[in-house]
Design a protein around this motif. Structure first.
Motif, PDB file in Angstrom:
ATOM      1  N   GLU A  87       1.018  -1.239  -0.002  1.00  0.00           N
ATOM      2  CA  GLU A  87       0.032  -0.015   0.014  1.00  0.00           C
ATOM      3  C   GLU A  87       0.737   1.299   0.166  1.00  0.00           C
ATOM      4  O   GLU A  87       0.596   2.268  -0.686  1.00  0.00           O
ATOM      5  CB  GLU A  87      -0.919  -0.031   1.157  1.00  0.00           C
ATOM      6  N   ARG A  88       1.976   1.185   0.688  1.00  0.00           N
ATOM      7  CA  ARG A  88       2.662   2.210   1.000  1.00  0.00           C
ATOM      8  C   ARG A  88       3.502   2.671  -0.294  1.00  0.00           C
ATOM      9  O   ARG A  88       3.491   3.536  -0.961  1.00  0.00           O
ATOM     10  CB  ARG A  88       3.824   2.200   2.103  1.00  0.00           C
ATOM     11  N   LEU A  89       3.868   1.651  -1.005  1.00  0.00           N
ATOM     12  CA  LEU A  89       4.710   1.795  -2.350  1.00  0.00           C
ATOM     13  C   LEU A  89       3.913   2.101  -3.651  1.00  0.00           C
ATOM     14  O   LEU A  89       4.175   2.985  -4.469  1.00  0.00           O
ATOM     15  CB  LEU A  89       5.492   0.611  -2.928  1.00  0.00           C
ATOM     16  N   ALA A 108       3.979   5.455  -5.824  1.00  0.00           N
ATOM     17  CA  ALA A 108       3.890   5.486  -7.092  1.00  0.00           C
ATOM     18  C   ALA A 108       2.574   6.373  -7.601  1.00  0.00           C
ATOM     19  O   ALA A 108       3.086   7.293  -8.543  1.00  0.00           O
ATOM     20  CB  ALA A 108       3.596   4.042  -7.766  1.00  0.00           C
ATOM     21  N   CYS A 109       1.679   6.508  -6.969  1.00  0.00           N
ATOM     22  CA  CYS A 109       0.547   7.359  -7.590  1.00  0.00           C
ATOM     23  C   CYS A 109       0.965   8.758  -7.439  1.00  0.00           C
ATOM     24  O   CYS A 109       0.622   9.704  -8.254  1.00  0.00           O
ATOM     25  CB  CYS A 109      -0.798   7.210  -6.682  1.00  0.00           C
ATOM     26  N   ARG A 131      -4.530  -1.536  -9.296  1.00  0.00           N
ATOM     27  CA  ARG A 131      -3.809  -2.686  -9.797  1.00  0.00           C
ATOM     28  C   ARG A 131      -2.190  -2.432 -10.102  1.00  0.00           C
ATOM     29  O   ARG A 131      -1.843  -2.867 -10.909  1.00  0.00           O
ATOM     30  CB  ARG A 131      -4.290  -3.368 -10.915  1.00  0.00           C
ATOM     31  N   ILE A 132      -1.676  -1.380  -9.364  1.00  0.00           N
ATOM     32  CA  ILE A 132      -0.462  -1.073  -9.714  1.00  0.00           C
ATOM     33  C   ILE A 132       0.601  -2.387  -8.790  1.00  0.00           C
ATOM     34  O   ILE A 132       0.220  -2.811  -7.998  1.00  0.00           O
ATOM     35  CB  ILE A 132       0.078   0.327  -8.707  1.00  0.00           C
ATOM     36  N   GLU A 133       1.465  -2.636  -9.791  1.00  0.00           N
ATOM     37  CA  GLU A 133       2.265  -3.892  -9.596  1.00  0.00           C
ATOM     38  C   GLU A 133       3.557  -3.173  -8.739  1.00  0.00           C
ATOM     39  O   GLU A 133       4.240  -2.335  -9.147  1.00  0.00           O
ATOM     40  CB  GLU A 133       2.529  -4.663 -10.839  1.00  0.00           C
TER      41      GLU A 133
END
Lengths: 183, 183
Positions: free
Chosen positions: B8-10, B14-15, B32-34
């Protein structure tokens, strides 16, 4: 054919759209923005601004700009024999674009074809793309698209791009751009 | 493996990078960020955040984020028989990335491999990419890359992406991400 002055004006407008979309181009890229007028001498209505980032034998990526209500006319990317035609994904980055493909006609579509070219627009299933939305077109799919009232910036991710093989519904269209003076 | 909290943090980080780069993602895409930690349990140093926009049989496009000094470890995309390996173009959108490929070693390179992994970094020709700059990697090309001090956002335009066929120099690496709880 477009004049050198028209080229400069449209290329500068495209640069402003890229800036609004947060897209950074190099100086060299800004100097090779392509303007497609499709040979109809009415680029404000039937036309497209674009920068091709890469176009190898296998992969192409470009960033297209359409001014408010500007239209990329109906065409498809045909397969020839065993060689599949171009596949492309459009991803809206800024503004709004209406994409039209084959299928059940959308009632009350948002766009009208450019005046005088109505006969050459035959597919009417409307797909609205706002920033972050995308649509993939497989080969042999008739399509055309028009910007909404704010204009639009669209990324295209595709297989190799060969404009000269595109099949336009309008037989008057020439895809290869002609500019009246060297630029 | 990374924890759900770390995921969640990463993903949120990224967002924020996508936002700074002016890149709009849909809500479904944000979910759905990987996160690739490459199985080394040290994702802050060896890791990668990404969103895959499209990945058909022929074309793939994704947007990658590297946090400051985070590294995507050395690997290549091998050809197998008559089937050519993955071809990819990296285009820097935000920040700065240092890409390393085979060739004459760059004197005083800007980056160092993650601590403890030095043995698995063997190519040292440095290519610096700032926003608007890009580089195309053809199949079978060993490469690794690391963000500068501001982190980076990189678009990748490529042929079909099959992470499981990537060949990493470091035999400890697993490309397929594992998260300790369902997300």
């Amino acid at each position: 054919m477009i004049s050198k002055e028209e080229y400069e004006r449209l290329a500068q407008a495209a640069c402003q759209y890229y800036k609004r979309a947060g897209i950074v181009l190099t100086t060299a890229e800004k100097e090779r923005i392509e303007i497609a007028d499709f040979g109809l001498q009415d680029v404000e209505h039937t036309g497209l601004q674009l920068i091709v980032y890469v176009n190898t034998d296998r992969v192409c990526a470009k960033e297209m700009v359409l001014l408010p209500h500007q239209t990329c006319p109906e065409h498809k990317h045909p397969s020839t024999g065993a060689l599949p035609g171009k596949e492309e994904t459009f991803r809206c980055r800024y503004g709004r674009v209406y994409l039209y493909v084959a299928g059940e006609k959308t009632p009350n579509p948002h766009c009208r074809p450019p005046h005088g070219s109505e006969a050459y627009y035959t597919v009417w299933r409307e797909i609205e793309l706002n920033p972050g939305e995308q649509y993939t077109l497989f080969p042999d799919t008739l399509h055309w698209f028009q910007a909404g009232s704010s204009g639009t910036v669209i990324s295209e991710f595709s297989t190799h791009s060969t404009d000269e093989t595109d099949l336009f519904t309008d037989p008057r269209i020439k895809r290869t751009p002609e500019i009246s003076e060297g630029i």
